[in-house]
Scaffold this motif. Structure first.
Motif: not given
Length: 261
Positions: A206-214
């Motif tokens: 399983k591969y994932s990348v998390f980040f945020s915009f605001a």
């Protein structure tokens, strides 16, 4: 309906196959290489900021435009980011700073919150990964699942032993707002970080990348300072000048990071 109203109403949005097969393989290979040289082989807090080979995700015009469509206004990159390999937080939780429902500044002004969590999934369908979300849990208390209580941990155990079709039915009976989403191969989800959610255990990669915009507002500043100043255990580093330049070229560099010392 403007973008902010849309994400306030729906709490999350899934975009299927937003990355093509070549992009998926490219980022998977890069993540493999990144974790090969790390002591922790599963999670990398602030990993996107510190891994230049993944910055293409932050410069992806389609992803930026989707975030703008949901939040409205002039969205900026918010430094809350992680890389995951064969890791999934299987307990119900929130990604916000104030994680107890209705307690803290993040719960005081729902309409102007303006923060969006972005999850990029890269594993194949054979992993059978599911992301659980509870719609409207950013607005309503959810007694069975809030605060990682005993009942919540029981559901986590049931998830590990029950066939997916029965587990889905069981959760729907408990709470009609629960969604179990199959995410893979370049699917991207964007959601309010106050939303209760959980991953699931998988036996395959399983591969994932998390980040945020605001939207750059008071919530943005509080969120940034929480990860840069309060959560010293995560060892967040400042955004480099090289990344700042790339963010600025894409009009997603917040003034806060230009002024942060």
């Amino acid at each position: 309906m403007n973008g902010t109203a849309q994400i306030e109403k729906e709490s999350f949005k899934v975009f299927k196959n937003l990355l093509d097969k070549e992009e998926v393989e490219f980022y998977k290979n890069k993540i493999d290489a990144i974790f090969e040289n790390r002591e922790n082989k599963n999670t990398f807090p602030n990993g996107l900021v510190e891994s230049e080979e993944l910055w293409g995700l932050l410069e992806n015009k389609i992803i930026i435009d989707k975030a703008k469509s949901l939040l409205g206004g002039d969205v900026k990159f918010l430094q809350h980011n992680d890389i995951h390999k064969n890791f999934s937080a299987s307990g119900w939780h929130r990604d916000s700073v104030d994680r107890v429902f209705s307690k803290g500044k993040e719960w005081e002004n729902n309409v102007d919150y303006g923060i969006l969590r972005v999850g990029v999934y890269l594993q194949g369908k054979e992993s059978k990964f599911r992301l659980g979300l509870i719609k409207n849990s950013n607005k309503d208390y959810t007694n069975f699942f809030d605060n990682n209580n005993f009942i919540s941990r029981c559901f986590e155990f049931i998830d590990g032993v029950c066939p997916p079709v029965f587990y889905r039915l069981f959760l729907k009976i408990i709470n009609k707002n629960i969604e179990l989403l199959d995410l893979c191969d370049g699917d991207i989800i964007m959601f309010d970080p106050r939303l209760l959610h959980k991953g699931c255990k998988t036996k395959l990669s399983k591969y994932s990348v998390f980040f945020s915009f605001a939207i750059e507002n008071n919530h943005f500043i509080s969120f940034s300072e929480y990860y840069l100043k309060t959560r010293k255990d995560l060892k967040y580093s400042k955004i480099s000048n090289k990344l700042k330049s790339k963010l600025e070229n894409n009009n997603i560099l917040a003034d806060y990071y230009n002024n942060y010392l």
